[in-house]
Design a protein around this motif. Structure first.
Motif, PDB file in Angstrom:
ATOM      1  N   ALA A  24     -26.347  -5.504  25.503  1.00  0.00           N
ATOM      2  CA  ALA A  24     -26.294  -6.921  25.172  1.00  0.00           C
ATOM      3  C   ALA A  24     -25.353  -7.661  26.115  1.00  0.00           C
ATOM      4  O   ALA A  24     -25.663  -8.770  26.575  1.00  0.00           O
ATOM      5  N   VAL A  25     -24.209  -7.077  26.414  1.00  0.00           N
ATOM      6  CA  VAL A  25     -23.252  -7.707  27.325  1.00  0.00           C
ATOM      7  C   VAL A  25     -23.890  -7.943  28.684  1.00  0.00           C
ATOM      8  O   VAL A  25     -23.712  -8.994  29.293  1.00  0.00           O
ATOM      9  N   ASP A  26     -24.653  -6.970  29.159  1.00  0.00           N
ATOM     10  CA  ASP A  26     -25.294  -7.097  30.466  1.00  0.00           C
ATOM     11  C   ASP A  26     -26.467  -8.067  30.460  1.00  0.00           C
ATOM     12  O   ASP A  26     -26.703  -8.763  31.441  1.00  0.00           O
ATOM     13  N   GLU A  27     -27.214  -8.122  29.358  1.00  0.00           N
ATOM     14  CA  GLU A  27     -28.453  -8.893  29.325  1.00  0.00           C
ATOM     15  C   GLU A  27     -28.274 -10.337  28.864  1.00  0.00           C
ATOM     16  O   GLU A  27     -29.027 -11.207  29.285  1.00  0.00           O
ATOM     17  N   LEU A  28     -27.313 -10.600  28.008  1.00  0.00           N
ATOM     18  CA  LEU A  28     -27.153 -11.946  27.461  1.00  0.00           C
ATOM     19  C   LEU A  28     -26.505 -12.899  28.464  1.00  0.00           C
ATOM     20  O   LEU A  28     -25.585 -12.524  29.182  1.00  0.00           O
ATOM     21  N   GLU A  29     -26.998 -14.120  28.485  1.00  0.00           N
ATOM     22  CA  GLU A  29     -26.366 -15.185  29.259  1.00  0.00           C
ATOM     23  C   GLU A  29     -25.097 -15.615  28.517  1.00  0.00           C
ATOM     24  O   GLU A  29     -24.935 -15.316  27.324  1.00  0.00           O
ATOM     25  N   GLU A  30     -24.223 -16.356  29.191  1.00  0.00           N
ATOM     26  CA  GLU A  30     -22.960 -16.777  28.573  1.00  0.00           C
ATOM     27  C   GLU A  30     -23.196 -17.635  27.320  1.00  0.00           C
ATOM     28  O   GLU A  30     -22.531 -17.455  26.309  1.00  0.00           O
ATOM     29  N   ASP A  31     -24.151 -18.555  27.385  1.00  0.00           N
ATOM     30  CA  ASP A  31     -24.443 -19.393  26.217  1.00  0.00           C
ATOM     31  C   ASP A  31     -24.993 -18.556  25.064  1.00  0.00           C
ATOM     32  O   ASP A  31     -24.706 -18.821  23.901  1.00  0.00           O
ATOM     33  N   GLU A  32     -25.795 -17.545  25.385  1.00  0.00           N
ATOM     34  CA  GLU A  32     -26.337 -16.667  24.350  1.00  0.00           C
ATOM     35  C   GLU A  32     -25.229 -15.844  23.698  1.00  0.00           C
ATOM     36  O   GLU A  32     -25.255 -15.622  22.495  1.00  0.00           O
ATOM     37  N   LYS A  33     -24.250 -15.415  24.486  1.00  0.00           N
ATOM     38  CA  LYS A  33     -23.107 -14.688  23.925  1.00  0.00           C
ATOM     39  C   LYS A  33     -22.362 -15.564  22.927  1.00  0.00           C
ATOM     40  O   LYS A  33     -21.980 -15.113  21.846  1.00  0.00           O
ATOM     41  N   LYS A  34     -22.168 -16.825  23.274  1.00  0.00           N
ATOM     42  CA  LYS A  34     -21.469 -17.752  22.373  1.00  0.00           C
ATOM     43  C   LYS A  34     -22.283 -17.963  21.095  1.00  0.00           C
ATOM     44  O   LYS A  34     -21.719 -18.043  20.006  1.00  0.00           O
ATOM     45  N   THR A  35     -23.598 -18.020  21.237  1.00  0.00           N
ATOM     46  CA  THR A  35     -24.461 -18.149  20.060  1.00  0.00           C
ATOM     47  C   THR A  35     -24.306 -16.939  19.154  1.00  0.00           C
ATOM     48  O   THR A  35     -24.178 -17.075  17.939  1.00  0.00           O
ATOM     49  N   VAL A  36     -24.287 -15.738  19.731  1.00  0.00           N
ATOM     50  CA  VAL A  36     -24.113 -14.512  18.938  1.00  0.00           C
ATOM     51  C   VAL A  36     -22.753 -14.525  18.251  1.00  0.00           C
ATOM     52  O   VAL A  36     -22.654 -14.237  17.054  1.00  0.00           O
ATOM     53  N   ILE A  37     -21.711 -14.861  18.980  1.00  0.00           N
ATOM     54  CA  ILE A  37     -20.357 -14.883  18.410  1.00  0.00           C
ATOM     55  C   ILE A  37     -20.288 -15.826  17.220  1.00  0.00           C
ATOM     56  O   ILE A  37     -19.756 -15.471  16.167  1.00  0.00           O
ATOM     57  N   LEU A  38     -20.843 -17.020  17.365  1.00  0.00           N
ATOM     58  CA  LEU A  38     -20.776 -17.996  16.280  1.00  0.00           C
ATOM     59  C   LEU A  38     -21.724 -17.649  15.137  1.00  0.00           C
ATOM     60  O   LEU A  38     -21.338 -17.721  13.967  1.00  0.00           O
ATOM     61  N   ALA A  39     -22.959 -17.283  15.456  1.00  0.00           N
ATOM     62  CA  ALA A  39     -23.951 -17.004  14.416  1.00  0.00           C
ATOM     63  C   ALA A  39     -23.537 -15.818  13.555  1.00  0.00           C
ATOM     64  O   ALA A  39     -23.625 -15.869  12.323  1.00  0.00           O
ATOM     65  N   VAL A  40     -23.074 -14.752  14.191  1.00  0.00           N
ATOM     66  CA  VAL A  40     -22.716 -13.541  13.449  1.00  0.00           C
ATOM     67  C   VAL A  40     -21.294 -13.625  12.908  1.00  0.00           C
ATOM     68  O   VAL A  40     -21.047 -13.383  11.734  1.00  0.00           O
ATOM     69  N   GLY A  41     -20.369 -13.993  13.782  1.00  0.00           N
ATOM     70  CA  GLY A  41     -18.958 -13.993  13.394  1.00  0.00           C
ATOM     71  C   GLY A  41     -18.551 -15.109  12.470  1.00  0.00           C
ATOM     72  O   GLY A  41     -17.662 -14.946  11.643  1.00  0.00           O
ATOM     73  N   GLU A  42     -19.202 -16.267  12.575  1.00  0.00           N
ATOM     74  CA  GLU A  42     -18.793 -17.427  11.786  1.00  0.00           C
ATOM     75  C   GLU A  42     -19.803 -17.832  10.715  1.00  0.00           C
ATOM     76  O   GLU A  42     -19.420 -18.298   9.655  1.00  0.00           O
ATOM     77  N   CYS A  43     -21.087 -17.684  11.019  1.00  0.00           N
ATOM     78  CA  CYS A  43     -22.123 -18.175  10.099  1.00  0.00           C
ATOM     79  C   CYS A  43     -22.744 -17.086   9.232  1.00  0.00           C
ATOM     80  O   CYS A  43     -23.533 -17.389   8.348  1.00  0.00           O
ATOM     81  N   GLY A  44     -22.420 -15.823   9.493  1.00  0.00           N
ATOM     82  CA  GLY A  44     -22.883 -14.744   8.634  1.00  0.00           C
ATOM     83  C   GLY A  44     -24.265 -14.208   8.920  1.00  0.00           C
ATOM     84  O   GLY A  44     -24.834 -13.488   8.103  1.00  0.00           O
ATOM     85  N   TYR A  45     -24.838 -14.525  10.077  1.00  0.00           N
ATOM     86  CA  TYR A  45     -26.141 -13.978  10.426  1.00  0.00           C
ATOM     87  C   TYR A  45     -26.038 -12.482  10.699  1.00  0.00           C
ATOM     88  O   TYR A  45     -24.987 -11.976  11.092  1.00  0.00           O
ATOM     89  N   ASP A  46     -27.144 -11.779  10.551  1.00  0.00           N
ATOM     90  CA  ASP A  46     -27.230 -10.360  10.877  1.00  0.00           C
ATOM     91  C   ASP A  46     -27.383 -10.210  12.386  1.00  0.00           C
ATOM     92  O   ASP A  46     -28.195 -10.907  13.006  1.00  0.00           O
ATOM     93  N   ILE A  47     -26.623  -9.307  12.978  1.00  0.00           N
ATOM     94  CA  ILE A  47     -26.617  -9.132  14.429  1.00  0.00           C
ATOM     95  C   ILE A  47     -27.999  -8.793  14.981  1.00  0.00           C
ATOM     96  O   ILE A  47     -28.421  -9.335  16.001  1.00  0.00           O
ATOM     97  N   GLU A  48     -28.735  -7.930  14.316  1.00  0.00           N
ATOM     98  CA  GLU A  48     -30.064  -7.536  14.804  1.00  0.00           C
ATOM     99  C   GLU A  48     -31.022  -8.723  14.788  1.00  0.00           C
ATOM    100  O   GLU A  48     -31.820  -8.898  15.707  1.00  0.00           O
ATOM    101  N   ARG A  49     -30.944  -9.536  13.737  1.00  0.00           N
ATOM    102  CA  ARG A  49     -31.803 -10.728  13.647  1.00  0.00           C
ATOM    103  C   ARG A  49     -31.486 -11.704  14.771  1.00  0.00           C
ATOM    104  O   ARG A  49     -32.385 -12.274  15.390  1.00  0.00           O
ATOM    105  N   VAL A  50     -30.209 -11.904  15.039  1.00  0.00           N
ATOM    106  CA  VAL A  50     -29.808 -12.837  16.086  1.00  0.00           C
ATOM    107  C   VAL A  50     -30.273 -12.336  17.450  1.00  0.00           C
ATOM    108  O   VAL A  50     -30.832 -13.095  18.244  1.00  0.00           O
ATOM    109  N   LEU A  51     -30.060 -11.046  17.731  1.00  0.00           N
ATOM    110  CA  LEU A  51     -30.434 -10.514  19.038  1.00  0.00           C
ATOM    111  C   LEU A  51     -31.945 -10.531  19.256  1.00  0.00           C
ATOM    112  O   LEU A  51     -32.414 -10.748  20.372  1.00  0.00           O
ATOM    113  N   SER A  52     -32.717 -10.306  18.201  1.00  0.00           N
ATOM    114  CA  SER A  52     -34.172 -10.290  18.357  1.00  0.00           C
ATOM    115  C   SER A  52     -34.783 -11.687  18.390  1.00  0.00           C
ATOM    116  O   SER A  52     -35.864 -11.872  18.927  1.00  0.00           O
TER     117      SER A  52
END
Length: 163
Positions: free
Chosen positions: A68-96
Motif C-alpha cells: 500500500a505504501v508503494d502503490e498509494l498516491e500521497e492524497d490516497e494515503k491521507k484518505t486512508v489515514i482519515l477514513a480509517v483512523g478518524e472516521c472508523g472505516y474498515d481498512i480493506e473496504r477503503v483500500l478496495s
C-alpha cells in the motif's frame, strides 16, 4: 513520499518536517532555540507512521502495508489515514474502494479559509462580490467547525468531514 521529522534535543527549539536531505540541510542550518542559538542535534523521527497506525500494522498485514505504501498516491494515503483512523472505516473496504469513501477533504490551512472557499464557490447561494466584503467569515468558520475537523498530517493542515 516519506516524511521525516527532525526533533531537536534542545527543548526550547521547534522541530521541522522534511522529505529529502537537501530540505533537511536547509532547515537545520536555520534552526535556532528560543535564545537564538543554533540547534546542533536532532532526533530523526519517521512520521509516515500515521498510515501505519491507521492500517493497524502487525506481522500479519506487514506485506500488505508495504504494498500500500508503494502503490498509494500521497492524497490516497491521507484518505486512508482519515477514513480509517478518524472516521472508523474498515481498512480493506477503503483500500478496495478508495474512490468511493464518503469523506470530504479540503487542503486549506484554516476554517476561515474553508469559509472563504465555500462563499467563493457559491455554497451559500449567489452573493454579489460587493457584499462579500461584509461577510463575517470568522462566524461562518465557527459554524463550520461543528461539522468539519481540522487536522495535520505529515506537516500539512487539512480540514475534513466524515459523511
Amino acid at each position: 513520499m516519506t516524511y521525516l521529522f527532525a526533533q531537536p534535543y534542545d527543548i526550547s527549539a521547534n522541530g521541522f518536517c522534511f522529505e529529502d536531505f537537501e530540505s533537511y540541510q536547509k532547515q537545520a542550518a536555520k534552526a535556532a532555540n528560543s535564545y537564538g542559538q543554533p540547534v546542533e542535534e536532532f532526533e530523526i523521527q519517521f512520521i509516515d507512521c500515521e498510515l501505519a497506525k491507521a492500517y493497524g500494522i502487525n506481522q500479519a498485514n506487514l506485506k500488505s502495508y508495504f504494498s500500500a505504501v508503494d502503490e498509494l498516491e500521497e492524497d490516497e494515503k491521507k484518505t486512508v489515514i482519515l477514513a480509517v483512523g478518524e472516521c472508523g472505516y474498515d481498512i480493506e473496504r477503503v483500500l478496495s474502494h478508495i474512490g468511493a469513501v464518503d469523506l470530504d477533504i479540503y487542503y486549506v490551512s484554516s476554517m476561515r479559509e474553508l469559509a472563504e472557499q465555500f462563499v467563493e464557490e457559491g455554497l451559500f447561494g449567489e452573493i454579489p462580490e460587493r457584499l462579500q466584503y461584509y461577510l463575517y467569515y470568522d462566524a461562518i468558520a465557527r459554524d463550520l467547525s461543528a461539522d468539519y475537523i481540522e487536522t495535520v498530517i505529515t506537516g500539512e493542515t487539512l480540514i475534513y468531514r466524515c459523511a
